[in-house]
Design a protein around this motif. Structure first.
Motif, mmCIF file in Angstrom:
data_model
loop_
_atom_site.group_PDB
_atom_site.id
_atom_site.type_symbol
_atom_site.label_atom_id
_atom_site.label_comp_id
_atom_site.label_asym_id
_atom_site.label_seq_id
_atom_site.Cartn_x
_atom_site.Cartn_y
_atom_site.Cartn_z
ATOM 1 N N ALA A 1 0.789 -1.402 0.054
ATOM 2 C CA ALA A 1 -0.104 -0.013 -0.069
ATOM 3 C C ALA A 1 0.788 1.308 -0.149
ATOM 4 C CB ALA A 1 -0.859 0.145 1.240
ATOM 5 N N LEU A 2 1.977 1.230 0.840
ATOM 6 C CA LEU A 2 2.843 2.227 0.699
ATOM 7 C C LEU A 2 3.524 2.394 -0.782
ATOM 8 C CD1 LEU A 2 4.249 1.889 4.273
ATOM 9 C CD2 LEU A 2 3.248 3.830 3.627
ATOM 10 N N ALA A 3 3.889 1.333 -1.304
ATOM 11 C CA ALA A 3 4.918 1.460 -2.360
ATOM 12 C C ALA A 3 3.941 1.925 -3.447
ATOM 13 C CB ALA A 3 5.263 0.039 -2.625
ATOM 14 N N GLU A 4 2.558 1.587 -3.498
ATOM 15 C CA GLU A 4 1.780 2.283 -4.528
ATOM 16 C C GLU A 4 1.715 3.818 -4.453
ATOM 17 O OE1 GLU A 4 -1.859 0.325 -3.958
ATOM 18 O OE2 GLU A 4 -1.238 -1.693 -4.759
ATOM 19 N N SER A 5 1.994 4.362 -3.257
ATOM 20 C CA SER A 5 2.205 5.779 -3.250
ATOM 21 C C SER A 5 3.664 6.080 -3.493
ATOM 22 C CB SER A 5 1.643 6.301 -2.074
ATOM 23 O OG SER A 5 0.159 5.844 -1.721
ATOM 24 N N GLY A 6 4.540 5.415 -4.018
ATOM 25 C CA GLY A 6 5.837 5.656 -3.955
ATOM 26 C C GLY A 6 6.409 5.770 -2.489
ATOM 27 N N LEU B 1 -3.622 -1.426 14.828
ATOM 28 C CA LEU B 1 -4.307 -2.440 14.708
ATOM 29 C C LEU B 1 -4.833 -3.369 16.010
ATOM 30 C CD1 LEU B 1 -2.695 -4.228 11.429
ATOM 31 C CD2 LEU B 1 -4.879 -3.197 11.683
ATOM 32 N N SER B 2 -3.819 -3.384 16.808
ATOM 33 C CA SER B 2 -3.817 -4.146 18.150
ATOM 34 C C SER B 2 -4.613 -3.325 19.120
ATOM 35 C CB SER B 2 -2.506 -4.382 18.764
ATOM 36 O OG SER B 2 -1.808 -3.354 19.018
ATOM 37 N N VAL C 1 -2.584 7.631 6.487
ATOM 38 C CA VAL C 1 -3.914 8.097 6.174
ATOM 39 C C VAL C 1 -4.013 8.355 4.675
ATOM 40 C CG1 VAL C 1 -5.590 10.140 6.116
ATOM 41 C CG2 VAL C 1 -4.633 9.147 8.303
ATOM 42 N N GLN C 2 -2.973 8.915 4.004
ATOM 43 C CA GLN C 2 -2.511 9.383 2.762
ATOM 44 C C GLN C 2 -2.660 8.039 1.640
ATOM 45 O OE1 GLN C 2 -2.609 12.174 1.405
ATOM 46 N NE2 GLN C 2 -1.596 13.652 3.044
ATOM 47 N N CYS C 3 -2.174 6.923 2.235
ATOM 48 C CA CYS C 3 -2.206 5.793 1.447
ATOM 49 C C CYS C 3 -3.100 4.848 1.909
ATOM 50 C CB CYS C 3 -0.957 5.084 1.159
ATOM 51 S SG CYS C 3 -0.218 4.725 2.822
ATOM 52 N N LYS C 4 -4.421 5.472 2.379
ATOM 53 C CA LYS C 4 -5.516 4.757 2.870
ATOM 54 C C LYS C 4 -5.340 3.429 3.650
ATOM 55 C CE LYS C 4 -7.985 6.969 -0.988
ATOM 56 N NZ LYS C 4 -8.026 8.234 -0.457
ATOM 57 N N LEU C 5 -4.431 3.454 4.561
ATOM 58 C CA LEU C 5 -4.315 2.276 5.326
ATOM 59 C C LEU C 5 -5.078 2.801 6.848
ATOM 60 C CD1 LEU C 5 -0.704 1.471 4.835
ATOM 61 C CD2 LEU C 5 -2.464 -0.288 4.565
ATOM 62 N N VAL C 6 -5.274 3.763 7.274
ATOM 63 C CA VAL C 6 -6.192 4.091 8.218
ATOM 64 C C VAL C 6 -7.095 5.548 8.057
ATOM 65 C CG1 VAL C 6 -4.260 3.211 9.758
ATOM 66 C CG2 VAL C 6 -4.478 5.761 9.475
ATOM 67 N N LYS C 7 -7.935 5.598 8.903
ATOM 68 C CA LYS C 7 -8.680 6.937 8.651
ATOM 69 C C LYS C 7 -8.594 7.798 9.799
ATOM 70 C CE LYS C 7 -12.935 4.776 7.379
ATOM 71 N NZ LYS C 7 -14.190 4.714 6.825
ATOM 72 N N ALA C 8 -8.673 8.871 9.763
ATOM 73 C CA ALA C 8 -8.581 9.824 10.670
ATOM 74 C C ALA C 8 -10.104 10.372 11.277
ATOM 75 C CB ALA C 8 -7.938 11.324 10.275
ATOM 76 N N VAL C 9 -10.074 10.393 12.256
ATOM 77 C CA VAL C 9 -11.471 10.670 12.915
ATOM 78 C C VAL C 9 -11.628 11.867 13.895
ATOM 79 C CG1 VAL C 9 -13.476 9.451 14.167
ATOM 80 C CG2 VAL C 9 -11.919 8.178 12.998
ATOM 81 N N THR D 1 -7.322 14.497 16.912
ATOM 82 C CA THR D 1 -7.567 13.641 15.938
ATOM 83 C C THR D 1 -7.404 12.301 16.529
ATOM 84 O OG1 THR D 1 -7.109 15.304 14.022
ATOM 85 C CG2 THR D 1 -7.201 12.971 13.480
ATOM 86 N N ARG D 2 -8.296 11.337 16.133
ATOM 87 C CA ARG D 2 -7.965 10.110 16.303
ATOM 88 C C ARG D 2 -7.845 9.090 15.227
ATOM 89 N NH1 ARG D 2 -9.261 9.254 21.549
ATOM 90 N NH2 ARG D 2 -10.151 10.964 22.689
ATOM 91 N N TYR D 3 -7.204 8.043 15.321
ATOM 92 C CA TYR D 3 -6.911 7.203 13.913
ATOM 93 C C TYR D 3 -7.573 5.607 14.295
ATOM 94 C CZ TYR D 3 -4.039 11.140 13.198
ATOM 95 O OH TYR D 3 -3.643 12.614 12.973
ATOM 96 N N CYS D 4 -7.870 5.321 13.117
ATOM 97 C CA CYS D 4 -8.795 4.121 13.166
ATOM 98 C C CYS D 4 -8.387 3.425 11.798
ATOM 99 C CB CYS D 4 -10.265 4.617 13.087
ATOM 100 S SG CYS D 4 -11.352 3.571 12.305
ATOM 101 N N PRO D 5 -8.115 2.013 12.166
ATOM 102 C CA PRO D 5 -7.448 1.156 10.783
ATOM 103 C C PRO D 5 -8.675 0.399 10.290
ATOM 104 C CG PRO D 5 -7.088 0.046 12.825
ATOM 105 C CD PRO D 5 -7.930 1.477 13.196
#
Lengths: 149, 149
Positions: A15-20, A35-36, A70-78, A85-89
């Motif tokens: 996922a990261l690589a796809e964004s370079g 995640l945990s 967030v940029q490479c859409k692995l998590v969402k900012a809430v 801001t909170r973070y959510c996978p």
DNA sequence: CTAGGTGCAAAAGGTTTGCGGTTAA
DNA sequence: TTAACCGCAAACCTTTTGCACCTAG
């Protein structure tokens, strides 16, 4: 299960690589913490946790890494009001329930049918790329240990 | 219609009085600006507008007055991500549509039936005091002059 | 070799607060 | 008279940014 080892999930690096972008220890550890620990932690809370594994990490890097994820859409900012801001996978469509008393945040799964009914209230011409639904009130909170404050 | 005169609507002074607060020129003017300019302005934008009527007002007072109006439920505070808080005198149940391009915010009326269907996705035990629904995307934006940018 | 990352410290918003002086009930 | 308010400036908190150094491809 453990957030300790450097688990480079293929999909993660990918996922990261796809964004370079690169997979780094900091990004990996931060992602595995999210995640945990699915309590929708703030950057500060993630910082406290990640420091136990990478003692030299800085808060700025935590912010940068979270933003990257967030940029490479692995998590969402809430966001709730003006709180941090909170973070959510959780990438599934879902609503959030925010318990004002305990500060706890729960994911509420959002059936496709309800989502489309919500979108149907939009007058013609409106094109919604995303919908965000947040409840506030009292949650069951079966486990008092989950309470934040 | 005019936001210039000191229109102390009975209900306005009354709503304040119920919280043991006074109706002041600052609060009145700020409230009438919100009523006449339903673009969900930020505190800063309200500040700019109110200064034309009360040149000596300070930004801190604008913040304080807006907070006071929120407290006694005359207006609602609206947040999009981490942007500045916006203020909205619409007390009817409604959703918000936020146009990322123009920055414009539109009220979307929320039928009671949809609202209750949304609440029905909550698992038993959850007691929602409020629901907040925010769309993001492209709005019709028929009038380019409305764009904030 | 070089673009991307990290850590640090400083800056940048947005909002709140403390304080002295003012005003309305 | 006295609690509520206002204006000002300083404080506060969260987040971003500039910069020097480092590292993977």
């Amino acid at each position: 299960m453990s957030a300790t080892s450097t688990v480079t999930t293929p999909s993660f690096a990918q996922a990261l690589a796809e964004s370079g972008l690169r997979s780094t220890p900091q990004r990996e550890v931060i992602y595995s913490i999210l995640l945990s620990e699915r309590n929708h932690p703030t950057a500060d809370e993630v910082f406290a946790r990640v420091k136990t594994e990478l003692p030299s990490i800085s808060l700025a890097t935590v912010y940068n890494c979270l933003e990257t994820l967030v940029q490479c859409k692995l998590v969402k900012a809430v966001n709730f009001e003006r709180e941090s801001t909170r973070y959510c996978p959780n990438l599934q469509p879902h609503a959030h329930f925010h318990d004002d008393q305990s500060g706890a945040t729960h994911d509420i799964s959002l059936p496709q049918e309800v989502l489309s009914q919500i979108k149907s209230i939009l007058p013609p011409g409106y094109d919604a790329a995303s919908v965000e639904i947040t409840f506030r009130g009292k949650s069951p909170c079966a486990n008092p240990a989950d309470q934040r404050n």
